[in-house]
Scaffold this motif. Structure first.
Motif, short mmCIF file in Angstrom:
data_model
loop_
_atom_site.label_atom_id
_atom_site.label_comp_id
_atom_site.label_asym_id
_atom_site.label_seq_id
_atom_site.Cartn_x
_atom_site.Cartn_y
_atom_site.Cartn_z
N GLY A 81 32.12 41.53 45.32
CA GLY A 81 32.78 40.77 46.15
C GLY A 81 31.98 39.25 46.45
O GLY A 81 32.26 38.25 46.49
N ILE A 100 30.89 37.08 43.63
CA ILE A 100 32.06 36.24 43.42
C ILE A 100 32.15 34.87 44.41
O ILE A 100 32.29 33.88 44.21
CB ILE A 100 33.44 37.00 43.47
N LYS A 117 31.30 31.17 43.54
CA LYS A 117 32.36 30.32 43.69
C LYS A 117 32.23 28.79 43.62
O LYS A 117 32.60 27.87 43.25
CB LYS A 117 33.34 30.57 44.92
N MET A 161 31.13 27.47 40.20
CA MET A 161 32.07 27.68 39.33
C MET A 161 32.66 26.68 38.08
O MET A 161 32.81 26.65 36.96
CB MET A 161 33.43 28.21 39.56
N TRP A 162 32.08 25.44 38.71
CA TRP A 162 32.47 24.30 38.04
C TRP A 162 31.55 24.26 36.65
O TRP A 162 31.72 23.87 35.59
CB TRP A 162 32.08 22.88 38.53
N PRO A 196 31.32 29.06 35.00
CA PRO A 196 32.43 30.16 35.69
C PRO A 196 32.23 31.65 35.46
O PRO A 196 32.99 32.63 36.19
CB PRO A 196 33.55 29.68 34.46
N ILE A 220 31.76 34.03 38.46
CA ILE A 220 32.79 34.54 38.98
C ILE A 220 33.78 35.53 38.25
O ILE A 220 34.31 36.65 38.54
CB ILE A 220 33.74 33.68 39.88
N VAL A 221 33.59 35.16 36.91
CA VAL A 221 34.51 35.97 35.92
C VAL A 221 33.97 37.54 35.65
O VAL A 221 34.73 38.52 35.99
CB VAL A 221 34.79 35.25 34.60
N GLY A 240 34.27 39.78 38.77
CA GLY A 240 35.78 39.90 38.82
C GLY A 240 36.27 41.08 37.88
O GLY A 240 37.00 41.93 38.17
N ILE A 241 35.91 40.86 36.61
CA ILE A 241 36.12 42.00 35.70
C ILE A 241 35.84 43.27 35.98
O ILE A 241 36.47 44.35 35.90
CB ILE A 241 35.72 41.50 34.14
#
Lengths: 298, 302
Positions: free
Chosen positions: A250, A253, A257, A260-261, A264, A267-268, A271-272
């Motif tokens: 968490g 991520i 964040k 992320m521009w 990415p 965070i991907v 998250g996965i």
């Protein structure tokens, strides 16, 4: 009697093994647990090792990037790239999984322990029922993770406190389900029979009722693992769970964040990792329910 | 219900009473002397015994006096009044999305039971509940704001029924609603299956009524009843979930207010925000219970 019960468990396990999806999920979880346990051996870097020269490096997929600048940024050895401090994402993912899974497991176990005891007492002793269940209703008035957040606000952010908060948050729903089941089991003839043989309350509760509630306990514990994992990552995302330098899915991520521009994948990837783990627990819980406790299905 | 509210306020009050840190010190500021702190302590009534303090707290609650924020020195009730509409806006939009998507899909899966449609949708809903909603929110920003540039990545200034407000709310509300969509689907499916097996549906069918009439006039009405109870619980869950979603989408609502308060150890604000959210949850459930009795006369308010 004992043989009969062993037989029941054996058929349950056999049924589970015949379900391909369940076996797949179980295997994924086992592999995952092994990976995070062996993080010290597998992880190429220390999870908190900072390297300012390779900030935000892309992962291995950049090698095939059409953009030569992007491809050149890939640093061999950092398979999943690096984060904004140049820390290795793969290593953080492995060490982070250790924390996420440990917190998820401990908080589920702790919540289960107290939830089962309270639920058993409430279901078995009508006098205690009102007191315990009213208190549980009270805890239910804090929707979602609000209760966990209140506890974190009270105790301050730390890994242990997050574990505690999540376990307290899961107590009421455990207690409620167990109580319902105990009320059912109590009515069964064999409990009456054992009672008239003069068995003590303690023996009836922890010997007979607990054994019969075991399938239900396994099912709800598996499903609760899924929600505990989401909760711990949510708390960490909000900066209330596992404190800063330590990796946790968490908080990875949350850190990613801001970048992320450009990257990415920051965070991907975590998250996965969360989704795969949670979905495996959910599917496993689902299948276990179908096999062990079909009455729960609705 | 009053007992629940009372008990809940006690938990909130007590939990922050035992929290570490001296509130008098917080209010007085870092540079305050020992005497200043003592004066603040007396003026805030912090020197009184625990139960007396709780009594005063309750009395203030009845007059809607939630105290002052440590950081801004403003009455908390005013700060909440500014932010609450945005949180409700988000939660209402999310529940509308859940109703519009979840219930029809639930009914569809019931009608197409055990077909490929049912399996695909059931699996999708499993994905939906396994996704942390802060992550989904971030991914939606990445896709719709960063890559496609279609929708704003955050902020909320208008309500959802205005054009600007709709654009602002659609991503956060969808991210927030996934687990509610899934639960509406699941409950809608099983409720519909139950109803379809009942005698009066068989009667309706044997009267020669068309499939459409049977489903939409006879079955649907009764299948919606279990969904109604779920509505109350879900709305509470959405309010709780909104705390996180607001963080992702930088919405200046109750959630952001709460998180900032927790981080700055602004206890009166934490107390009041948690209290307001939990109280709303209790009241909504009461309303749902009442509506439930009106809709289904077989159930009586006990």
């Amino acid at each position: 009697m004992v043989n009969n019960r062993q037989k029941q468990w054996k058929t349950a396990v056999n049924k589970l093994l015949r379900n391909k999806l369940a076996v797949l999920c179980f295997a994924v979880l086992i592999v995952e647990i092994l990976l995070v346990l062996l993080a010290g051996v597998i992880a190429p870097y220390q999870p908190e090792a900072v390297d300012a020269s390779i900030k935000l490096a892309p992962g291995f997929w950049a090698q095939w990037s059409k953009d030569p600048i992007e491809a050149a940024k890939y640093v061999p050895g950092h398979l999943f790239g690096t984060d904004h401090l140049g820390r290795d994402v793969l290593s953080r993912l492995l060490y982070g999984g250790r924390i996420s899974l440990a917190v998820g497991f401990c908080s589920t176990a702790m919540g289960l322990f107290f939830g089962v005891i309270l639920g058993m007492l409430a279901g078995y002793y009508p006098k205690l029922d009102n007191i315990i269940m009213r208190f549980m209703d009270l805890l239910f008035t804090f929707p979602g993770t609000l209760l966990a957040m209140l506890i974190m606000a009270m105790l301050g952010a730390s890994t242990f406190n997050a574990m505690l908060a999540i376990s307290i948050w899961s107590i009421p729903s455990f207690a409620r389900m167990i109580r319902g089941r105990v009320l059912q089991i109590k009515q069964e003839d064999y409990i009456m029979a054992v009672k008239s043989l003069g068995a003590s309350d303690f023996r009836i509760i922890f010997g007979h009722i607990l054994q019969n509630a075991l399938p239900l306990i396994i099912v709800i514990a598996t499903m609760r693992m899924a929600s505990s994992l989401i909760s711990i990552s949510t708390l960490s995302y909000l900066g209330m769970g596992v404190p800063a330098p330590a990796p946790e899915w968490g908080s990875m991520i949350a850190n990613g964040k801001n970048y992320m521009w450009q990257r990415p994948s920051l965070i991907v990837i975590p998250g996965i990792a969360v989704i795969i783990t949670v979905i495996c627990f959910n599917i496993l819980g689902d299948k276990l329910r179908d096999i062990l406790d079909p009455s729960l299905k609705d | 219900m009053l007992l629940l509210l009372l008990g809940m306020s006690f938990i909130v009050f007590a939990s922050l009473y035992i929290a570490p840190g001296d509130p008098a010190q917080m209010v007085a500021g870092v540079a305050a002397t020992e005497q200043d702190i003592e004066a603040v302590r007396i003026s805030l009534g912090l020197d009184k015994p625990f139960l007396v303090q709780y009594g005063i707290y309750l009395k203030n609650l009845l007059t809607l006096d939630l105290g002052m924020s440590y950081t801004t020195r403003q009455p908390i009730i005013q700060e909440i009044a500014v932010r609450l509409p945005f949180t409700i806006n988000l939660a209402v939009a999310a529940i509308l999305i859940a109703i519009v998507i979840g219930i029809p899909l639930g009914i569809l899966t019931a009608l197409k039971r055990d077909t490929i449609v049912d399996n695909v949708l059931t699996t999708t809903s499993l994905f939906a509940i396994s996704m942390p909603n802060f992550w989904l929110g971030t991914m939606l920003i990445l896709l719709f704001s960063v890559k496609l540039g279609l929708l704003p990545s955050g902020g909320m200034t208008h309500f959802f029924w205005t054009a600007t407000g709709f654009k602002q709310v659609i991503l956060p509300a969808f991210a927030l609603s996934t687990s509610t969509i899934a639960s509406f689907m699941r409950i809608g499916r099983s409720a519909m299956l139950d109803v379809l097996q009942s005698d009066y549906i068989r009667t309706a069918k044997s009267k020669g009524l068309s499939q459409k009439v049977v489903i939409f006039i006879h079955a649907l009405r009764n299948a919606l009843i279990p969904l109604l109870t779920q509505l109350g619980t879900s709305f509470g869950g959405l309010l709780g979930g909104a705390i996180v979603t607001e963080q992702v989408f930088v919405v200046n609502g109750l959630g952001t207010y709460l998180i900032n308060a927790i981080n700055s150890r602004n206890y009166p604000v934490v107390q009041s925000t948690v209290l307001v959210i939990a109280a709303m949850f209790i009241i909504i459930n009461l309303i749902v219970d009442i509506v439930y009795c009106l809709v289904d006369p077989r159930i009586s308010l006990e």
